[in-house]
Each structure stands twice: as C-alpha cells, then as structure tokens.
Scaffold this active site. Sequence first.
Site, PDB file in Angstrom:
ATOM      1  N   GLY A  23       9.823 -10.122  -9.724  1.00  0.00           N
ATOM      2  CA  GLY A  23       8.518  -9.622  -9.899  1.00  0.00           C
ATOM      3  C   GLY A  23       8.966  -9.005 -11.270  1.00  0.00           C
ATOM      4  N   GLY A  34       6.346  -4.257 -16.240  1.00  0.00           N
ATOM      5  CA  GLY A  34       6.354  -3.015 -15.612  1.00  0.00           C
ATOM      6  C   GLY A  34       7.735  -2.560 -15.109  1.00  0.00           C
ATOM      7  N   ILE A  35       8.043  -2.087 -14.016  1.00  0.00           N
ATOM      8  CA  ILE A  35       9.355  -1.437 -13.702  1.00  0.00           C
ATOM      9  C   ILE A  35      10.490  -2.415 -13.703  1.00  0.00           C
ATOM     10  CG2 ILE A  35      10.613  -0.375 -11.897  1.00  0.00           C
ATOM     11  CD1 ILE A  35       8.302   1.035 -11.209  1.00  0.00           C
ATOM     12  N   GLY A  36      10.085  -3.555 -13.397  1.00  0.00           N
ATOM     13  CA  GLY A  36      11.221  -4.790 -13.056  1.00  0.00           C
ATOM     14  C   GLY A  36      11.650  -5.159 -14.599  1.00  0.00           C
ATOM     15  N   LYS A  88       6.109 -14.714 -10.393  1.00  0.00           N
ATOM     16  CA  LYS A  88       4.952 -15.819 -10.165  1.00  0.00           C
ATOM     17  C   LYS A  88       4.222 -16.122 -11.372  1.00  0.00           C
ATOM     18  CE  LYS A  88       1.698 -12.805  -7.608  1.00  0.00           C
ATOM     19  NZ  LYS A  88       0.810 -12.775  -6.376  1.00  0.00           N
ATOM     20  N   TYR A 147      -0.008  -0.696   4.179  1.00  0.00           N
ATOM     21  CA  TYR A 147       0.797  -0.600   3.092  1.00  0.00           C
ATOM     22  C   TYR A 147       2.156   0.127   3.494  1.00  0.00           C
ATOM     23  CZ  TYR A 147       2.608   0.247  -1.886  1.00  0.00           C
ATOM     24  OH  TYR A 147       3.330   0.486  -2.869  1.00  0.00           O
TER      25      TYR A 147
END
Length: 280
Positions: A12, A16-18, A37, A163
């Site tokens: 992922g 963002g963070i990744g 994806k 969650y």
Amino acid sequence: MTLAGRTLFITGGSRGIGLAIAERAARDGANVVIAAKTAEPHPKLPGTIHTAAAAIEAAGGRALPLLLDVRDADAVAAAVDQAAQHFGGIDICVNNASAINLSRSEEIEVKRFDLIQQINMRGTFLVSRACVPHLRRSPNAHVLTLSPPLTLRADWFAQHLPYTLSKYGMSMVTFGMAEEFRADGIAFNALWPRTTIATAAVEFALGGEDLMRRSRKPEIMADAAYAIFRRDARYYSGHFVLDEDVLREEGRTDFSAYRHDPAATLEIDIFVAPGADPIE
C-alpha cells in the site's frame, strides 16, 4: 548503519505514510518494492505504484512497482518471490496496507466488515509469512506493521468495534510472530502515530481539511520507521511504539517541522491514551 543496498517490501505504498517510508529509505540508496492496488490514477486519491516508483528513483533508490491485492494469498506469495528474485532478497517488510471504517457494530455492512478484516489482519499475516523465508537470509531483518499498541480498553472497542478488531489483529500478528521467529533473528515491531497524520484517509474518511490541519505530516512516521530499521533486529523485537517516542530515543526534541499547519492544535490519534500530549 544505513539502508544502502537493502530491499524493502512495502504494501500500500503508492501514497501517504507508505510512500514517505519508501522515499526515506530511497535516500540511503535502498531498493524498494511498492506492492499496492492502484495502477491507474484515482479521481480523488493521489499516486499510483508507477508515480511512487518514480519518486523513489528520484530520491536515489531503485524501485519495483507491483500491482497487488493483499487479500489474494497466491498473488502475495508471487509478488514476494518476484521481489526477492528481482533484488536478490528481502531485508525489510512493511505492512502499511490498511482499510478504515469507523462504523459501529449495527451500522457496518457485512461486506465492509469482511473487507477491513481481510486487508488489515489477514493481509498482514499473509505478507509477513510470505516474507519470512527471505528475511531469514538477511543480516538485519525487520517486519514493521503500522498498528496500535495492544491496550485493551473497552471504550475503544465499543466506539468502532469492527475497525478496532482489524487493527488489533494486525498488532496480534506482530506480537505472535515476534516470539515465533525470534530465534531466526527477524524483528517484528508495530509503529503507530501519536497524532493524526495528514493522509488521504484522514481527509476523506475521518475529518476533512480541518483534521488535516490538526495533523502531522507522514514524514514523522517515515523517520521513526527509518530509525527502527537501523536497530539490531536480534535485540529490538516485539515492541509497540509511537512515532514521537522513537524519535525522542534518537535524540529529537523539536517536532515542529512535522506539523501540517503550524497554527493548528494537534489532534491525538485513536488508540492513544488521553494525556499523552505531543511535543509541539
């Protein structure tokens, strides 16, 4: 210790963070596999595996973009093997892929419940397990999962049970594998932000532009992850840490550069105990 020549497998990581973690590693000259994806531009969300790969190479690293749905066990195994063959091994696995839905128990659709469990908990298990045979051959193997400390507070579960189950499931995978693979010298740790982080999830799923203003930039998580990767995997395993605390241990005392909006009051993230005020 730097990450030069080391190979990271990040799920992922197209935004963002990744992506921030990928770019930080790339500045050392690391090899980074972006397994996500998003291959085609999204109408609302920035970034694809291809734009991420370009950013990694621009930062000084080598990139391999792979289209991957972490719910597909066969695809996970194939992607990990392809990554290891392409770069000659895997040294670091980052379980960053995650889905969010804060609905309460009676509100959430079953298909949404299943989705977040499959991506978050099951995906973390599948990717970690697939990476283990390659990590065993690394001189300093790390698995880092972006999930919270295992603080069993009933009120946190009650607010958004589906969650919470999925994110604590990710942490339980980390908790169990840290001990299961300790003798192999593979470190399993979990990292969580003290404040909300300015990502697409915050903007579109949580609090819009107002919460974005009260958040920190993804780079604080990237710098904390980088610090963990440089620690000795034989001794630093089984930890559940907040980004700010990791950086304090590295001697950091000023976190102002990470603020998305210097004038806004920071928002403490979910799964962080009240009173844990961030350093300004």
